[in-house]
Design a protein around this motif. Structure first.
Motif, PDB file in Angstrom:
ATOM      1  N   VAL A  97      -6.289   4.486  -9.193  1.00 45.28           N
ATOM      2  CA  VAL A  97      -7.381   4.678  -8.245  1.00 45.28           C
ATOM      3  C   VAL A  97      -6.861   4.846  -6.829  1.00 45.28           C
ATOM      4  CG1 VAL A  97      -9.413   3.609  -7.205  1.00 45.28           C
ATOM      5  CG2 VAL A  97      -9.067   3.506  -9.671  1.00 45.28           C
ATOM      6  N   LEU A  98      -5.905   4.041  -6.420  1.00 46.27           N
ATOM      7  CA  LEU A  98      -5.389   4.112  -5.060  1.00 46.27           C
ATOM      8  C   LEU A  98      -3.990   4.706  -5.013  1.00 46.27           C
ATOM      9  CD1 LEU A  98      -6.693   0.703  -3.701  1.00 46.27           C
ATOM     10  CD2 LEU A  98      -7.729   2.949  -3.509  1.00 46.27           C
ATOM     11  N   ALA A  99      -3.711   5.560  -5.961  1.00 44.86           N
ATOM     12  CA  ALA A  99      -2.407   6.211  -6.013  1.00 44.86           C
ATOM     13  C   ALA A  99      -2.576   7.644  -6.493  1.00 44.86           C
ATOM     14  CB  ALA A  99      -1.476   5.458  -6.966  1.00 44.86           C
ATOM     15  N   CYS A 100      -1.633   8.470  -6.112  1.00 44.90           N
ATOM     16  CA  CYS A 100      -1.639   9.867  -6.555  1.00 44.90           C
ATOM     17  C   CYS A 100      -0.196  10.347  -6.535  1.00 44.90           C
ATOM     18  CB  CYS A 100      -2.518  10.711  -5.638  1.00 44.90           C
ATOM     19  SG  CYS A 100      -2.602  12.435  -6.123  1.00 44.90           S
ATOM     20  N   ASP A 101       0.393  10.464  -7.718  1.00 40.57           N
ATOM     21  CA  ASP A 101       1.807  10.832  -7.817  1.00 40.57           C
ATOM     22  C   ASP A 101       2.120  12.181  -7.195  1.00 40.57           C
ATOM     23  OD1 ASP A 101       2.462   8.455  -9.028  1.00 40.57           O
ATOM     24  OD2 ASP A 101       2.277   9.254 -11.060  1.00 40.57           O
ATOM     25  N   GLU A 102       1.146  13.093  -7.161  1.00 39.15           N
ATOM     26  CA  GLU A 102       1.414  14.427  -6.606  1.00 39.15           C
ATOM     27  C   GLU A 102       1.237  14.489  -5.096  1.00 39.15           C
ATOM     28  OE1 GLU A 102      -1.857  17.263  -7.814  1.00 39.15           O
ATOM     29  OE2 GLU A 102      -2.308  15.555  -9.100  1.00 39.15           O
ATOM     30  N   SER A 103       0.939  13.360  -4.457  1.00 42.87           N
ATOM     31  CA  SER A 103       0.752  13.380  -3.001  1.00 42.87           C
ATOM     32  C   SER A 103       2.050  13.074  -2.262  1.00 42.87           C
ATOM     33  CB  SER A 103      -0.337  12.387  -2.582  1.00 42.87           C
ATOM     34  OG  SER A 103       0.105  11.070  -2.722  1.00 42.87           O
ATOM     35  N   ALA A 104       2.141  13.609  -1.047  1.00 41.29           N
ATOM     36  CA  ALA A 104       3.290  13.371  -0.180  1.00 41.29           C
ATOM     37  C   ALA A 104       2.892  12.515   1.010  1.00 41.29           C
ATOM     38  CB  ALA A 104       3.870  14.692   0.307  1.00 41.29           C
ATOM     39  N   SER A 105       1.603  12.535   1.337  1.00 41.70           N
ATOM     40  CA  SER A 105       1.076  11.777   2.472  1.00 41.70           C
ATOM     41  C   SER A 105      -0.341  11.339   2.163  1.00 41.70           C
ATOM     42  CB  SER A 105       1.075  12.634   3.741  1.00 41.70           C
ATOM     43  OG  SER A 105       2.383  13.022   4.088  1.00 41.70           O
ATOM     44  N   VAL A 106      -0.797  10.356   2.925  1.00 41.11           N
ATOM     45  CA  VAL A 106      -2.150   9.849   2.747  1.00 41.11           C
ATOM     46  C   VAL A 106      -2.838   9.827   4.103  1.00 41.11           C
ATOM     47  CG1 VAL A 106      -3.545   7.859   2.057  1.00 41.11           C
ATOM     48  CG2 VAL A 106      -1.477   8.417   0.776  1.00 41.11           C
ATOM     49  N   LEU A 107      -4.080  10.303   4.123  1.00 42.85           N
ATOM     50  CA  LEU A 107      -4.909  10.279   5.316  1.00 42.85           C
ATOM     51  C   LEU A 107      -6.003   9.260   5.060  1.00 42.85           C
ATOM     52  CD1 LEU A 107      -5.474  11.718   8.040  1.00 42.85           C
ATOM     53  CD2 LEU A 107      -6.910  13.307   6.757  1.00 42.85           C
ATOM     54  N   GLU A 108      -6.175   8.312   5.980  1.00 41.95           N
ATOM     55  CA  GLU A 108      -7.199   7.285   5.778  1.00 41.95           C
ATOM     56  C   GLU A 108      -7.940   7.013   7.071  1.00 41.95           C
ATOM     57  OE1 GLU A 108      -4.829   4.030   4.220  1.00 41.95           O
ATOM     58  OE2 GLU A 108      -4.463   3.246   6.209  1.00 41.95           O
ATOM     59  N   ARG A 109      -9.164   6.518   6.912  1.00 43.59           N
ATOM     60  CA  ARG A 109      -9.987   6.122   8.056  1.00 43.59           C
ATOM     61  C   ARG A 109     -10.970   5.065   7.574  1.00 43.59           C
ATOM     62  NH1 ARG A 109     -14.946  10.451   8.788  1.00 43.59           N
ATOM     63  NH2 ARG A 109     -15.878   9.977   6.783  1.00 43.59           N
ATOM     64  N   PHE A 110     -11.547   4.343   8.507  1.00 50.73           N
ATOM     65  CA  PHE A 110     -12.610   3.425   8.143  1.00 50.73           C
ATOM     66  C   PHE A 110     -13.805   4.243   7.681  1.00 50.73           C
ATOM     67  CE2 PHE A 110     -10.143   0.613  10.922  1.00 50.73           C
ATOM     68  CZ  PHE A 110     -10.010  -0.475  10.067  1.00 50.73           C
ATOM     69  N   SER A 111     -14.461   3.788   6.607  1.00 49.08           N
ATOM     70  CA  SER A 111     -15.602   4.525   6.065  1.00 49.08           C
ATOM     71  C   SER A 111     -16.689   4.647   7.102  1.00 49.08           C
ATOM     72  CB  SER A 111     -16.167   3.818   4.836  1.00 49.08           C
ATOM     73  OG  SER A 111     -15.313   4.000   3.746  1.00 49.08           O
ATOM     74  N   GLN A 112     -17.257   5.816   7.137  1.00 48.69           N
ATOM     75  CA  GLN A 112     -18.345   6.106   8.061  1.00 48.69           C
ATOM     76  C   GLN A 112     -19.290   7.061   7.365  1.00 48.69           C
ATOM     77  OE1 GLN A 112     -16.182   8.025  11.141  1.00 48.69           O
ATOM     78  NE2 GLN A 112     -14.910   6.278  11.569  1.00 48.69           N
ATOM     79  N   MET A 113     -20.489   7.096   7.829  1.00 56.82           N
ATOM     80  CA  MET A 113     -21.410   8.101   7.325  1.00 56.82           C
ATOM     81  C   MET A 113     -20.945   9.438   7.888  1.00 56.82           C
ATOM     82  SD  MET A 113     -23.425   6.464   5.416  1.00 56.82           S
ATOM     83  CE  MET A 113     -24.689   7.663   5.101  1.00 56.82           C
ATOM     84  N   GLY A 114     -21.158  10.498   7.160  1.00 56.21           N
ATOM     85  CA  GLY A 114     -20.803  11.805   7.679  1.00 56.21           C
ATOM     86  C   GLY A 114     -19.632  12.423   6.955  1.00 56.21           C
ATOM     87  N   ALA A 115     -19.186  13.524   7.514  1.00 53.87           N
ATOM     88  CA  ALA A 115     -18.171  14.354   6.874  1.00 53.87           C
ATOM     89  C   ALA A 115     -16.824  13.642   6.769  1.00 53.87           C
ATOM     90  CB  ALA A 115     -18.015  15.645   7.657  1.00 53.87           C
ATOM     91  N   TRP A 116     -16.119  13.991   5.738  1.00 52.99           N
ATOM     92  CA  TRP A 116     -14.729  13.596   5.521  1.00 52.99           C
ATOM     93  C   TRP A 116     -14.059  14.841   4.974  1.00 52.99           C
ATOM     94  CZ3 TRP A 116     -10.895  11.191   7.131  1.00 52.99           C
ATOM     95  CH2 TRP A 116      -9.864  10.657   6.365  1.00 52.99           C
ATOM     96  N   VAL A 117     -12.861  14.771   4.524  1.00 54.05           N
ATOM     97  CA  VAL A 117     -12.199  15.933   3.934  1.00 54.05           C
ATOM     98  C   VAL A 117     -12.557  15.999   2.457  1.00 54.05           C
ATOM     99  CG1 VAL A 117     -10.342  15.908   5.623  1.00 54.05           C
ATOM    100  CG2 VAL A 117     -10.078  14.642   3.495  1.00 54.05           C
ATOM    101  N   GLU A 118     -12.389  17.172   1.868  1.00 54.35           N
ATOM    102  CA  GLU A 118     -12.709  17.361   0.460  1.00 54.35           C
ATOM    103  C   GLU A 118     -11.496  17.904  -0.284  1.00 54.35           C
ATOM    104  OE1 GLU A 118     -16.146  19.844   0.207  1.00 54.35           O
ATOM    105  OE2 GLU A 118     -17.341  18.519   1.465  1.00 54.35           O
ATOM    106  N   LYS A 119     -11.472  17.690  -1.594  1.00 54.11           N
ATOM    107  CA  LYS A 119     -10.379  18.192  -2.417  1.00 54.11           C
ATOM    108  C   LYS A 119     -10.250  19.695  -2.205  1.00 54.11           C
ATOM    109  CE  LYS A 119      -8.501  18.113  -7.055  1.00 54.11           C
ATOM    110  NZ  LYS A 119      -8.646  17.629  -8.412  1.00 54.11           N
ATOM    111  N   GLY A 120      -9.014  20.152  -2.011  1.00 53.59           N
ATOM    112  CA  GLY A 120      -8.748  21.567  -1.777  1.00 53.59           C
ATOM    113  C   GLY A 120      -8.624  21.936  -0.309  1.00 53.59           C
ATOM    114  N   ASP A 121      -9.116  21.083   0.592  1.00 54.77           N
ATOM    115  CA  ASP A 121      -9.013  21.346   2.031  1.00 54.77           C
ATOM    116  C   ASP A 121      -7.556  21.270   2.486  1.00 54.77           C
ATOM    117  OD1 ASP A 121     -11.765  21.461   2.228  1.00 54.77           O
ATOM    118  OD2 ASP A 121     -11.989  19.561   3.313  1.00 54.77           O
ATOM    119  N   TYR A 122      -7.267  21.948   3.586  1.00 56.37           N
ATOM    120  CA  TYR A 122      -6.007  21.811   4.320  1.00 56.37           C
ATOM    121  C   TYR A 122      -6.405  21.248   5.685  1.00 56.37           C
ATOM    122  CZ  TYR A 122      -3.464  24.608   0.881  1.00 56.37           C
ATOM    123  OH  TYR A 122      -2.879  25.064  -0.263  1.00 56.37           O
ATOM    124  N   PRO A 123      -6.572  19.928   5.801  1.00 62.58           N
ATOM    125  CA  PRO A 123      -7.203  19.351   6.995  1.00 62.58           C
ATOM    126  C   PRO A 123      -6.332  19.260   8.243  1.00 62.58           C
ATOM    127  CG  PRO A 123      -6.602  17.612   5.491  1.00 62.58           C
ATOM    128  CD  PRO A 123      -6.291  18.916   4.788  1.00 62.58           C
TER     129      PRO A 123
END
Length: 129
Positions: A97-123
């Motif tokens: 759940v909190l891991a992804c072997d294919e990732s190189a970096s992790v982007l995190e923020r405190f949860s908020q209402m509103g937009a976040w990034v989505e799978k497939g984005d290049y943020p």
């Protein structure tokens, strides 16, 4: 952009970068490129706090956190490969759940209402690298 944007961030000793959310807004993100800063992450911080990019990272925890967080796992090319929203405090890596072997970096923020990034984005905005 370099094959691994995190390498470029470290090479330029960037402490911040820009992130494009799914609604098109740009927000600032701090860069955690050292082992100590990655270990700390958002621990001890409270909302509102800028998003945090953890370079050379593929798993996280929320032990000791004060609030839920939104998480995006990024590939070496900077593409979002997995997104988790509102991960509660006290979670450890389990069942992937909190891991992804294919990732190189992790982007995190405190949860908020509103937009976040989505799978497939290049943020990450290239001009901020």
């Amino acid at each position: 952009m370099a094959d691994d944007f995190a390498v470029e961030l470290r090479r330029r000793r960037r402490r911040a970068c820009a992130v494009r959310l799914s609604d098109g807004r740009l927000v600032a993100a701090r860069v955690a490129a050292t082992p100590l800063s990655r270990l700390r992450g958002l621990l001890g911080r409270r909302p509102p706090h800028p998003a945090l990019l953890l370079t050379r990272c593929h798993d996280i925890h929320t032990c000791g956190m004060s609030a839920p967080i939104d998480v995006a796992f990024l590939s070496g090319e900077g593409q979002v490969v997995k997104v988790e929203r509102a991960v509660p405090p006290g979670q450890r890596v389990f069942a992937g759940v909190l891991a992804c072997d294919e990732s190189a970096s992790v982007l995190e923020r405190f949860s908020q209402m509103g937009a976040w990034v989505e799978k497939g984005d290049y943020p990450l905005v290239p001009s901020s690298l």
